[in-house]
Design a protein around this motif. Structure first.
Motif, PDB file in Angstrom:
ATOM      1  N   THR A 144       1.038  -1.218  -0.087  1.00 33.97           N
ATOM      2  CA  THR A 144      -0.160   0.083  -0.090  1.00 33.97           C
ATOM      3  C   THR A 144       0.808   1.192  -0.007  1.00 33.97           C
ATOM      4  OG1 THR A 144      -0.216  -0.112   2.444  1.00 33.97           O
ATOM      5  CG2 THR A 144      -1.848  -1.356   1.075  1.00 33.97           C
ATOM      6  N   ILE A 145       0.510   2.200  -0.496  1.00 33.51           N
ATOM      7  CA  ILE A 145       1.110   3.409  -0.723  1.00 33.51           C
ATOM      8  C   ILE A 145       0.399   4.778  -0.046  1.00 33.51           C
ATOM      9  CG2 ILE A 145       2.279   5.146  -2.259  1.00 33.51           C
ATOM     10  CD1 ILE A 145       2.832   2.826  -4.161  1.00 33.51           C
ATOM     11  N   ALA A 146      -0.873   4.957  -0.433  1.00 34.47           N
ATOM     12  CA  ALA A 146      -1.617   5.999   0.103  1.00 34.47           C
ATOM     13  C   ALA A 146      -3.136   5.827  -0.128  1.00 34.47           C
ATOM     14  CB  ALA A 146      -1.444   7.329  -0.716  1.00 34.47           C
ATOM     15  N   LYS A 147      -3.671   6.096   0.998  1.00 36.80           N
ATOM     16  CA  LYS A 147      -5.203   5.920   1.047  1.00 36.80           C
ATOM     17  C   LYS A 147      -5.925   7.130   0.688  1.00 36.80           C
ATOM     18  CE  LYS A 147      -8.079   2.748   2.972  1.00 36.80           C
ATOM     19  NZ  LYS A 147      -8.334   1.678   2.334  1.00 36.80           N
ATOM     20  N   PRO A 148      -6.723   6.821  -0.433  1.00 37.51           N
ATOM     21  CA  PRO A 148      -7.690   7.961  -1.084  1.00 37.51           C
ATOM     22  C   PRO A 148      -8.664   8.211   0.038  1.00 37.51           C
ATOM     23  CG  PRO A 148      -8.388   5.653  -2.371  1.00 37.51           C
ATOM     24  CD  PRO A 148      -6.889   5.721  -1.272  1.00 37.51           C
ATOM     25  N   ASP A 149      -9.044   9.442   0.152  1.00 35.57           N
ATOM     26  CA  ASP A 149      -9.882  10.122   0.918  1.00 35.57           C
ATOM     27  C   ASP A 149     -10.481  11.211   0.278  1.00 35.57           C
ATOM     28  OD1 ASP A 149      -8.152  12.488   1.157  1.00 35.57           O
ATOM     29  OD2 ASP A 149      -7.345  11.661   2.937  1.00 35.57           O
ATOM     30  N   SER A 150     -11.224  12.286   1.089  1.00 31.46           N
ATOM     31  CA  SER A 150     -12.241  13.414   0.444  1.00 31.46           C
ATOM     32  C   SER A 150     -11.271  14.300  -0.206  1.00 31.46           C
ATOM     33  CB  SER A 150     -12.981  13.943   1.527  1.00 31.46           C
ATOM     34  OG  SER A 150     -11.984  14.409   2.498  1.00 31.46           O
ATOM     35  N   THR A 151      -9.873  14.341   0.022  1.00 34.78           N
ATOM     36  CA  THR A 151      -8.975  15.567  -0.442  1.00 34.78           C
ATOM     37  C   THR A 151      -8.267  14.960  -1.866  1.00 34.78           C
ATOM     38  OG1 THR A 151      -6.993  14.672   0.607  1.00 34.78           O
ATOM     39  CG2 THR A 151      -8.292  16.143   1.719  1.00 34.78           C
ATOM     40  N   THR A 152      -8.474  13.693  -2.468  1.00 35.76           N
ATOM     41  CA  THR A 152      -7.782  13.057  -3.325  1.00 35.76           C
ATOM     42  C   THR A 152      -8.561  13.514  -4.656  1.00 35.76           C
ATOM     43  OG1 THR A 152      -8.582  10.965  -2.922  1.00 35.76           O
ATOM     44  CG2 THR A 152      -6.554  11.446  -1.988  1.00 35.76           C
ATOM     45  N   VAL A 153      -8.097  13.333  -6.141  1.00 42.86           N
ATOM     46  CA  VAL A 153      -8.670  13.502  -7.143  1.00 42.86           C
ATOM     47  C   VAL A 153      -8.276  12.305  -7.984  1.00 42.86           C
ATOM     48  CG1 VAL A 153      -9.055  14.815  -9.222  1.00 42.86           C
ATOM     49  CG2 VAL A 153      -9.085  15.870  -6.740  1.00 42.86           C
ATOM     50  N   SER A 154      -8.926  11.457  -8.683  1.00 41.59           N
ATOM     51  CA  SER A 154      -8.423  10.423  -9.465  1.00 41.59           C
ATOM     52  C   SER A 154      -7.863  11.158 -10.738  1.00 41.59           C
ATOM     53  CB  SER A 154      -9.487   9.540  -9.656  1.00 41.59           C
ATOM     54  OG  SER A 154      -9.178   8.614 -10.778  1.00 41.59           O
ATOM     55  N   MET A 155      -6.811  10.452 -11.450  1.00 39.04           N
ATOM     56  CA  MET A 155      -6.423  11.069 -12.489  1.00 39.04           C
ATOM     57  C   MET A 155      -6.939  10.550 -13.788  1.00 39.04           C
ATOM     58  SD  MET A 155      -3.736  13.054 -12.419  1.00 39.04           S
ATOM     59  CE  MET A 155      -4.909  13.989 -11.291  1.00 39.04           C
ATOM     60  N   LEU A 156      -8.142   9.580 -13.399  1.00 44.98           N
ATOM     61  CA  LEU A 156      -8.797   9.008 -14.651  1.00 44.98           C
ATOM     62  C   LEU A 156      -9.544   9.890 -15.696  1.00 44.98           C
ATOM     63  CD1 LEU A 156      -9.853   6.211 -15.734  1.00 44.98           C
ATOM     64  CD2 LEU A 156     -11.951   6.483 -14.236  1.00 44.98           C
ATOM     65  N   SER A 157      -9.950  10.874 -15.018  1.00 42.94           N
ATOM     66  CA  SER A 157     -10.735  11.803 -16.103  1.00 42.94           C
ATOM     67  C   SER A 157      -9.710  12.338 -17.062  1.00 42.94           C
ATOM     68  CB  SER A 157     -11.716  12.869 -15.308  1.00 42.94           C
ATOM     69  OG  SER A 157     -10.859  13.645 -14.425  1.00 42.94           O
ATOM     70  N   TYR A 158      -8.702  12.876 -16.422  1.00 41.94           N
ATOM     71  CA  TYR A 158      -7.389  13.536 -17.041  1.00 41.94           C
ATOM     72  C   TYR A 158      -6.973  12.526 -18.200  1.00 41.94           C
ATOM     73  CZ  TYR A 158      -7.701  17.195 -13.935  1.00 41.94           C
ATOM     74  OH  TYR A 158      -8.034  18.294 -13.079  1.00 41.94           O
ATOM     75  N   TRP A 159      -6.707  11.117 -17.818  1.00 38.60           N
ATOM     76  CA  TRP A 159      -6.450  10.232 -18.766  1.00 38.60           C
ATOM     77  C   TRP A 159      -7.401   9.939 -19.654  1.00 38.60           C
ATOM     78  CZ3 TRP A 159      -8.447   5.161 -19.575  1.00 38.60           C
ATOM     79  CH2 TRP A 159      -7.506   4.272 -20.393  1.00 38.60           C
ATOM     80  N   LYS A 160      -8.604  10.061 -19.351  1.00 34.03           N
ATOM     81  CA  LYS A 160      -9.569   9.914 -20.325  1.00 34.03           C
ATOM     82  C   LYS A 160      -9.603  11.009 -21.533  1.00 34.03           C
ATOM     83  CE  LYS A 160     -13.190   6.643 -18.215  1.00 34.03           C
ATOM     84  NZ  LYS A 160     -14.528   6.758 -17.602  1.00 34.03           N
ATOM     85  N   ALA A 161      -9.615  12.107 -20.935  1.00 37.59           N
ATOM     86  CA  ALA A 161      -9.731  13.587 -21.731  1.00 37.59           C
ATOM     87  C   ALA A 161      -8.467  13.644 -22.969  1.00 37.59           C
ATOM     88  CB  ALA A 161      -9.687  14.561 -20.870  1.00 37.59           C
ATOM     89  N   ASP A 162      -7.338  12.961 -22.371  1.00 39.19           N
ATOM     90  CA  ASP A 162      -5.868  12.936 -23.214  1.00 39.19           C
ATOM     91  C   ASP A 162      -6.288  11.701 -24.124  1.00 39.19           C
ATOM     92  OD1 ASP A 162      -3.356  13.815 -23.700  1.00 39.19           O
ATOM     93  OD2 ASP A 162      -2.737  12.052 -22.338  1.00 39.19           O
ATOM     94  N   SER A 163      -6.852  10.627 -23.968  1.00 40.75           N
ATOM     95  CA  SER A 163      -7.192   9.684 -24.829  1.00 40.75           C
ATOM     96  C   SER A 163      -8.210   9.808 -26.108  1.00 40.75           C
ATOM     97  CB  SER A 163      -7.637   8.452 -24.169  1.00 40.75           C
ATOM     98  OG  SER A 163      -6.494   7.790 -23.128  1.00 40.75           O
ATOM     99  N   ARG A 164      -8.982  10.830 -25.603  1.00 36.91           N
ATOM    100  CA  ARG A 164      -9.922  11.166 -26.761  1.00 36.91           C
ATOM    101  C   ARG A 164      -9.312  12.000 -27.796  1.00 36.91           C
ATOM    102  NH1 ARG A 164     -13.897  11.089 -22.312  1.00 36.91           N
ATOM    103  NH2 ARG A 164     -13.178  13.189 -21.673  1.00 36.91           N
ATOM    104  N   LYS A 165      -8.118  13.109 -27.174  1.00 33.84           N
ATOM    105  CA  LYS A 165      -7.565  13.772 -28.281  1.00 33.84           C
ATOM    106  C   LYS A 165      -6.806  13.119 -29.156  1.00 33.84           C
ATOM    107  CE  LYS A 165      -6.356  17.279 -24.600  1.00 33.84           C
ATOM    108  NZ  LYS A 165      -5.469  17.788 -23.748  1.00 33.84           N
ATOM    109  N   LYS A 166      -6.372  11.917 -28.898  1.00 32.08           N
ATOM    110  CA  LYS A 166      -5.492  11.106 -29.944  1.00 32.08           C
ATOM    111  C   LYS A 166      -6.262  10.670 -30.946  1.00 32.08           C
ATOM    112  CE  LYS A 166      -2.361  10.340 -26.376  1.00 32.08           C
ATOM    113  NZ  LYS A 166      -1.678   9.444 -25.680  1.00 32.08           N
TER     114      LYS A 166
END
Length: 187
Positions: free
Chosen positions: A165-187
């Motif tokens: 384990t490295i870090a526990k996500p909580d209310s202060t974390t933001v997934s990078m998934l939406s950024y990856w999806k937006a970046d993937s759509r550009k290609k």
């Protein structure tokens, strides 16, 4: 003059490294032994996220770091300089952004494994892992515990697994998934 420029660049690099809040929830290591001293290592980064809630700009910077330093950069190659055929990818799994690195090795030591005189158990020290603040979670071997953070596998093992384990996500974390999806759509 050159000294001032080098000092400024070093300061800038340190500032960027300190400000980055890019991390992941878990990390999985899978060593597949294909020969007496060789094999394939797969490292999976599960649920990649950022702790940067300050601004969208910081989140974009964290995503660019993910792409530039890890995916397209040579961070992994520097961590494992003797590994061959290194491949990297990002993908979605269970609504989370994950990363995967695969590499081949010709010597156990190239991927931080050890076997005393090529006999006895295979060994991996958690202290030998890249410094991501990892904490032991599970393995298919035997873990020596806090005072001896080494994992042992019988010498006839062919697949060695470790999850940390490295870090526990909580209310202060933001997934990078939406950024990856937006970046993937550009290609």
């Amino acid at each position: 003059m050159i000294r001032k420029i080098v000092s400024f660049l070093l300061f800038l690099l340190l500032s960027l490294a300190i400000s980055s809040c890019l991390t992941c929830e878990r990390k999985e290591y899978i060593f597949q032994l294909t020969g007496p001293n060789s094999g394939k290592l797969t490292i999976r980064y599960i649920n990649i996220f950022s702790n940067s809630l300050d601004s969208v700009g910081e989140l974009k910077t964290d995503y660019e770091e993910l792409k530039g330093m890890w995916l397209k950069g040579e961070k992994i190659e520097r961590d494992f300089p003797k590994a061959e055929h290194v491949k990297k990818r990002l993908f979605e799994l269970n609504g989370e952004l994950c990363g995967e690195v695969t590499m081949e090795f010709n010597d156990l030591r190239d991927v931080r494994l050890f076997q005393y005189y090529h006999k006895g158990p295979f060994m991996f020290s958690l202290n030998a892992a890249p410094d991501d603040g990892e904490t032991f979670l599970q393995t298919n071997g035997d873990y020596g515990g806090e005072h001896m953070p080494v994992i042992f596998w019988p010498d006839d093992s062919r697949t060695l697994r470790i999850t940390t384990t490295i870090a526990k996500p909580d209310s202060t974390t933001v997934s990078m998934l939406s950024y990856w999806k937006a970046d993937s759509r550009k290609k």
